[in-house]
Design a protein around this motif. Structure first.
Motif: not given
Length: 185
Positions: A7-25
């Motif tokens: 669960g922690v790994i999945v949360l960190v992965l989703f957080w990383g994806i969301a942060t990356y996508n935010g920076l791309v935007g």
């Protein structure tokens, strides 16, 4: 226990994806804002030859001023990068200011409807350009703040996110903008 770790790994992965996508935007917003500046600069550059030709007919003794405007326009068209374009556009603004000031010395030019129309179009483009610069600088500010903020700062540079440069008018450009225009009738 395995589920908690997963669960922690999945949360960190989703957080990383969301942060990356935010920076791309944010990067795309800054790119789009710079493209808006380019559109306004193209309109400005297209108006200048017509303005120069109109002035040529009346101000035959002002060849130096007209040549300076054309040289500054050509330099602005070929400028590269945000800082280079800002510097070239600052030079062009100064040359255009001298060109517009010629109308005071030539009453016939000042009364020419073609010149007045071109001057009005140029003022309109300058207003749009100013708004586009503000929008770009705001987008750059948000983007730079996002890549410097924790936790994005830990991986932003390694993923190709670098700080952007503001479209700055420079000290001379700010002095010009701080002065109220002198209008005479």
């Amino acid at each position: 226990m395995e589920w908690v770790v997963l669960g922690v790994i999945v949360l960190v992965l989703f957080w990383g994806i969301a942060t990356y996508n935010g920076l791309v935007g944010l990067r795309q917003r800054a790119n789009q804002a710079f493209a808006d500046i380019d559109v306004q600069l193209k309109q400005r550059h297209d108006l200048i030859p017509n303005l120069v030709e109109t002035v040529k007919g009346y101000a035959t003794y002002e060849k130096e001023t007209l040549d300076a405007v054309i040289k500054a326009r050509n330099s602005a068209i070929s400028a590269q990068g945000t800082a280079g374009q800002a510097a070239a556009e600052q030079q062009l603004s100064g040359a255009l200011g001298r060109l517009i000031a010629l109308s005071e010395a030539y009453p016939d030019l000042k009364a020419n409807t073609n010149f007045l129309d071109l001057q009005s179009q140029l003022a309109n483009v300058e207003d749009k350009l100013s708004a586009a610069r503000r929008f770009f600088n705001n987008a750059v500010s948000e983007f730079n703040a996002a890549i410097q903020a924790f936790p994005a700062v830990l991986f932003a540079r390694s993923m190709g996110f670098a700080e952007r440069t503001f479209f700055d008018l420079g000290e001379d450009g700010r002095k010009t903008l701080d002065q109220a225009p002198n209008v005479k009738f």
